[in-house]
Design an enzyme around this catalytic site. Structure first.
Site, PDB file in Angstrom:
ATOM      1  N   ALA A   1       0.843  -1.198   0.000  1.00 10.28           N
ATOM      2  CA  ALA A   1       0.000   0.000   0.000  1.00 10.28           C
ATOM      3  C   ALA A   1       0.879   1.248   0.000  1.00 10.28           C
ATOM      4  O   ALA A   1       1.983   1.246   0.568  1.00 10.28           O
ATOM      5  CB  ALA A   1      -0.904  -0.006   1.225  1.00 10.28           C
ATOM      6  N   PRO A   2       0.414   2.320  -0.630  1.00 10.98           N
ATOM      7  CA  PRO A   2       1.195   3.562  -0.630  1.00 10.98           C
ATOM      8  C   PRO A   2       1.300   4.142   0.778  1.00 10.98           C
ATOM      9  O   PRO A   2       0.442   3.895   1.625  1.00 10.98           O
ATOM     10  CB  PRO A   2       0.394   4.485  -1.564  1.00 10.98           C
ATOM     11  CG  PRO A   2      -0.988   3.923  -1.575  1.00 10.98           C
ATOM     12  CD  PRO A   2      -0.844   2.449  -1.391  1.00 10.98           C
ATOM     13  N   GLY A   3       2.348   4.910   1.015  1.00  9.50           N
ATOM     14  CA  GLY A   3       2.524   5.522   2.321  1.00  9.50           C
ATOM     15  C   GLY A   3       3.745   4.970   3.025  1.00  9.50           C
ATOM     16  O   GLY A   3       4.428   4.061   2.541  1.00  9.50           O
ATOM     17  N   ILE A   4       4.011   5.504   4.206  1.00 11.66           N
ATOM     18  CA  ILE A   4       5.157   5.089   5.011  1.00 11.66           C
ATOM     19  C   ILE A   4       4.891   3.708   5.600  1.00 11.66           C
ATOM     20  O   ILE A   4       3.803   3.435   6.110  1.00 11.66           O
ATOM     21  CB  ILE A   4       5.412   6.115   6.140  1.00 11.66           C
ATOM     22  CG1 ILE A   4       5.701   7.502   5.541  1.00 11.66           C
ATOM     23  CG2 ILE A   4       6.568   5.672   7.031  1.00 11.66           C
ATOM     24  CD1 ILE A   4       5.718   8.612   6.562  1.00 11.66           C
ATOM     25  N   ARG A   5       5.873   2.825   5.531  1.00  7.95           N
ATOM     26  CA  ARG A   5       5.721   1.483   6.085  1.00  7.95           C
ATOM     27  C   ARG A   5       5.484   1.556   7.599  1.00  7.95           C
ATOM     28  O   ARG A   5       6.137   2.306   8.313  1.00  7.95           O
ATOM     29  CB  ARG A   5       6.965   0.643   5.819  1.00  7.95           C
ATOM     30  CG  ARG A   5       7.219   0.329   4.352  1.00  7.95           C
ATOM     31  CD  ARG A   5       6.187  -0.664   3.825  1.00  7.95           C
ATOM     32  NE  ARG A   5       6.596  -1.213   2.549  1.00  7.95           N
ATOM     33  CZ  ARG A   5       6.329  -0.658   1.366  1.00  7.95           C
ATOM     34  NH1 ARG A   5       5.649   0.475   1.314  1.00  7.95           N
ATOM     35  NH2 ARG A   5       6.729  -1.236   0.258  1.00  7.95           N
ATOM     36  N   GLY A   6       4.556   0.731   8.073  1.00  5.77           N
ATOM     37  CA  GLY A   6       4.280   0.688   9.497  1.00  5.77           C
ATOM     38  C   GLY A   6       5.328  -0.121  10.252  1.00  5.77           C
ATOM     39  O   GLY A   6       6.027  -0.962   9.676  1.00  5.77           O
ATOM     40  N   LEU A   7       5.433   0.141  11.548  1.00  6.36           N
ATOM     41  CA  LEU A   7       6.395  -0.571  12.382  1.00  6.36           C
ATOM     42  C   LEU A   7       5.839  -1.896  12.890  1.00  6.36           C
ATOM     43  O   LEU A   7       6.593  -2.772  13.304  1.00  6.36           O
ATOM     44  CB  LEU A   7       6.798   0.303  13.580  1.00  6.36           C
ATOM     45  CG  LEU A   7       7.447   1.652  13.247  1.00  6.36           C
ATOM     46  CD1 LEU A   7       7.753   2.412  14.527  1.00  6.36           C
ATOM     47  CD2 LEU A   7       8.705   1.463  12.413  1.00  6.36           C
TER      48      LEU A   7
ATOM     49  N   LYS B   1      -4.033  -6.107   6.118  1.00  4.42           N
ATOM     50  CA  LYS B   1      -3.033  -5.784   7.136  1.00  4.42           C
ATOM     51  C   LYS B   1      -2.606  -7.062   7.858  1.00  4.42           C
ATOM     52  O   LYS B   1      -3.455  -7.823   8.328  1.00  4.42           O
ATOM     53  CB  LYS B   1      -3.605  -4.779   8.139  1.00  4.42           C
ATOM     54  CG  LYS B   1      -4.125  -3.505   7.475  1.00  4.42           C
ATOM     55  CD  LYS B   1      -4.843  -2.578   8.457  1.00  4.42           C
ATOM     56  CE  LYS B   1      -3.898  -1.914   9.417  1.00  4.42           C
ATOM     57  NZ  LYS B   1      -4.577  -0.840  10.189  1.00  4.42           N
TER      58      LYS B   1
ATOM     59  N   ASP C   1     -13.647   0.366  11.055  1.00  6.47           N
ATOM     60  CA  ASP C   1     -13.965  -1.007  11.430  1.00  6.47           C
ATOM     61  C   ASP C   1     -12.998  -1.949  10.714  1.00  6.47           C
ATOM     62  O   ASP C   1     -12.634  -1.725   9.553  1.00  6.47           O
ATOM     63  CB  ASP C   1     -15.410  -1.331  11.024  1.00  6.47           C
ATOM     64  CG  ASP C   1     -15.950  -2.566  11.722  1.00  6.47           C
ATOM     65  OD1 ASP C   1     -15.288  -3.066  12.643  1.00  6.47           O
ATOM     66  OD2 ASP C   1     -17.041  -3.019  11.338  1.00  6.47           O
TER      67      ASP C   1
END
Length: 572
Positions: A318-324, A339, A374
């Site tokens: 997904a576009p955007g900053i990678r989550g931790l 996710k 949700d």
């Protein structure tokens, strides 16, 4: 199969439908209580009822599976037994008013027995047993009102049908407000051409509001027609607004709100009617809005399979900053994100995998007040390997190896969450050039944080990358790995000292939070920080957060009106 095995398969099928029917009666009993809770202002009981209704499904499913294990040596049965059981169950569904929900319940039973490793239409209802034709039960779910009368007479007739056991604050004023609002929306010529006024029989209850939902039909146009009701401190009812804009209705039925209490024996017909009002809403979203979130997951999966057949794009990160904590990917042509909890977290994240699951569970059981997305949990979800980008597969193997399994043709994800796709707020602010929209987004960010806190949830990680922007421009929070209840945090002020090293000697406990530091990390750019501070500077003070803690401690239930405040009627 011999006769006794056929007979056993039939008996077990019958027992499963009994468990489903019992579960649905329990669900309906809680739902029917919504009117009394609304009339009496029992707002804490309302929240408890929402939580109880969510737990019904899992409890009923566990009972059904235990029943099967009591009578059947599950591991000794071949596929013919389970196929015979499905055929017997399908016969029991003929004429059943909730057949589609009962199919999902059966799927859950089979899924639990085989640990979701046999997604096979010969054993379960991957595809529906029959096609539902909307309209055949329409008369059972709508009330029709005579369009030939005056507007006032139509409203009077409507409130003779939708009756409450408490008085109106000022019924004459409310009728006048409703009439004025409709005459502003429709010209005299349009009113003269109205062919039907159709209202769903169930009243839709959520939090401190109730909605009478329907439509006005004209030869060339169909207009949503929703009457929003609330109660005052004396528990007298008043009409708050008349909603005729699909955008307002879309937010009311949005994915960031708790599930409606709307009592009906015919959910398929009700959701079909709602989809006619909201053609841009997916069918599965409307089932979820009614609280049938498990069946919503079934409808989603069927919709997902159809979309795969009709598309050819590739799953990618997904576009955007990678989550931790989470690895997130999507199919560009489809409106959800997937996710997965990573195997290892960054050192700054002092949490466990179970903690993350517990946080997502907490959001599921909470009133999301229109500000928290949700999420829907799946086990052993299968993706066609040839549609996965090689880069995504490699990244998943590096970050989520324990959660994935590769076969010759599929990527199986053992545990994942699915969530509505939004534009990450950080990307939105980078791409947007309209100063008014930027101003609105920052204001929405502050409102989002405040409303979540007033719902007794501390968001934790409030970096703007953890918020999304919807089509309507609303800001929604979607990163839950650091959330907690408000009582679990100690909001402190920074020491006032001329010593530049004073903060370095500060003793800090794990639950300590310093709101004065929020301005340094919620948004990055200097002008956006200044804008957030000018609009919602109180967020950066411990006093504000302590006051919200006291509100939560008193058990006060908030009600955030989901539609435009300009739509609200004057009560003078």
């Amino acid at each position: 199969m011999n006769v006794s095995e056929q007979d056993l398969a039939g008996r077990i099928a019958y027992r499963i439908i009994q468990h489903f029917d019992q579960s649905f009666r329990w669900f309906s009993r809680i739902t029917r209580g919504a009117q009394e809770r609304f009339e009496k202002g029992q707002w804490q009981q309302t929240q408890s009822a929402v939580k109880e209704r969510i737990t019904i499904y899992e409890t009923s499913l566990a009972d059904a599976v235990a029943d099967i294990y009591h009578d059947v040596a599950v591991q000794q049965q071949n596929d013919a037994f389970w196929q015979a059981m499905k055929a017997a169950y399908a016969r029991l569904l003929e004429g059943h008013p909730q057949f589609e929900l009962a199919e999902t319940f059966y799927n859950s039973v089979i899924g639990r027995i085989f640990r979701h490793r046999k997604i096979d239409d010969t054993l379960m209802f991957v595809l529906p047993s029959r096609c539902f034709l909307p309209g055949q039960d329409r008369h059972k779910v709508i009330n029709s009102f005579d369009p030939a009368t005056t507007v006032k007479q139509m409203y009077e007739a409507l409130f003779k049908v939708y009756r409450f056991n408490v008085p109106f604050e000022n019924f004459t004023r409310d009728l006048a407000n409703l009439e004025t609002a409709l005459r502003k929306r429709l010209s005299t010529q349009q009113l003269a051409n109205v062919t039907a006024v159709e209202m769903l029989k169930p009243v839709f209850y959520r939090s401190k509001a109730a909605y009478v939902v329907g439509r006005i039909c004209m030869p060339d146009e169909t207009l949503p027609f929703v009457i929003a009701l609330q109660t005052n401190q004396q528990q007298a009812i008043f009409v708050d607004a008349l909603l005729t804009d699909r955008k307002d209705l879309s937010v009311i039925f949005g994915f960031a709100r708790a599930y409606f209490m709307a009592d009906t024996l015919h959910p398929a017909e009700v959701t079909a009617f709602l989809q006619e009002l909201l053609p841009n809403k997916k069918h599965f979203e409307l089932y979820m809005a009614l609280g049938h979130f498990k069946h919503g997951k079934t409808v989603f999966y069927r919709n997902f399979l159809r979309h795969l057949e009709r598309s050819d794009d590739t799953f990618e990160a997904a576009p955007g900053i990678r989550g931790l904590v989470m690895m997130v990917f999507h199919l560009p042509s489809y409106g959800v994100v997937f996710k997965i909890i990573k195997d290892e977290f960054a050192e700054s994240k002092k949490i466990t995998r179970q903690h993350v699951k517990d946080c997502y569970r907490l959001v599921k059981m909470s009133d999301r007040v229109g500000r928290m997305a949700d999420t829907h949990e799946y086990v052993n979800f299968r993706f066609p390997l040839d549609r996965m980008s090689p880069q995504l597969v490699e990244e998943l193997q590096q970050t989520c190896a324990s959660s994935i399994e590769l076969t010759e043709n599929e990527l199986v994800i053992k545990h994942l969450y699915i969530e509505r796709k939004m534009t990450p707020l950080n990307l939105y602010l980078e791409q947007e050039t309209d100063p008014d929209k930027i101003h609105k987004a920052i204001d929405e960010l502050g409102l989002c944080i405040k409303q979540i806190a007033l719902a007794n949830i501390f968001p934790g990680d409030m970096l703007h990358k953890n918020f999304g922007v919807t089509r309507q421009g609303r800001v929604i929070f979607y990163d839950y790995d650091e959330i907690c209840l408000m009582k679990d945090r100690h909001f402190r002020a920074l020491p006032k000292s001329d010593d530049p090293y004073a903060i370095d000697t500060l003793s800090v406990a794990p639950n300590d939070v310093f709101p004065e530091q929020f301005e340094h990390f919620i948004v990055g750019k200097k002008h956006l920080k200044a804008l957030l501070k000018s609009l919602h500077g109180d967020l950066m003070t411990p006093t504000y957060w302590r006051e919200v803690q006291l509100i939560a401690q008193r058990g006060e239930v908030q009600n955030f009106t989901p539609y435009n405040a300009k739509m609200r009627f004057s009560r003078e």
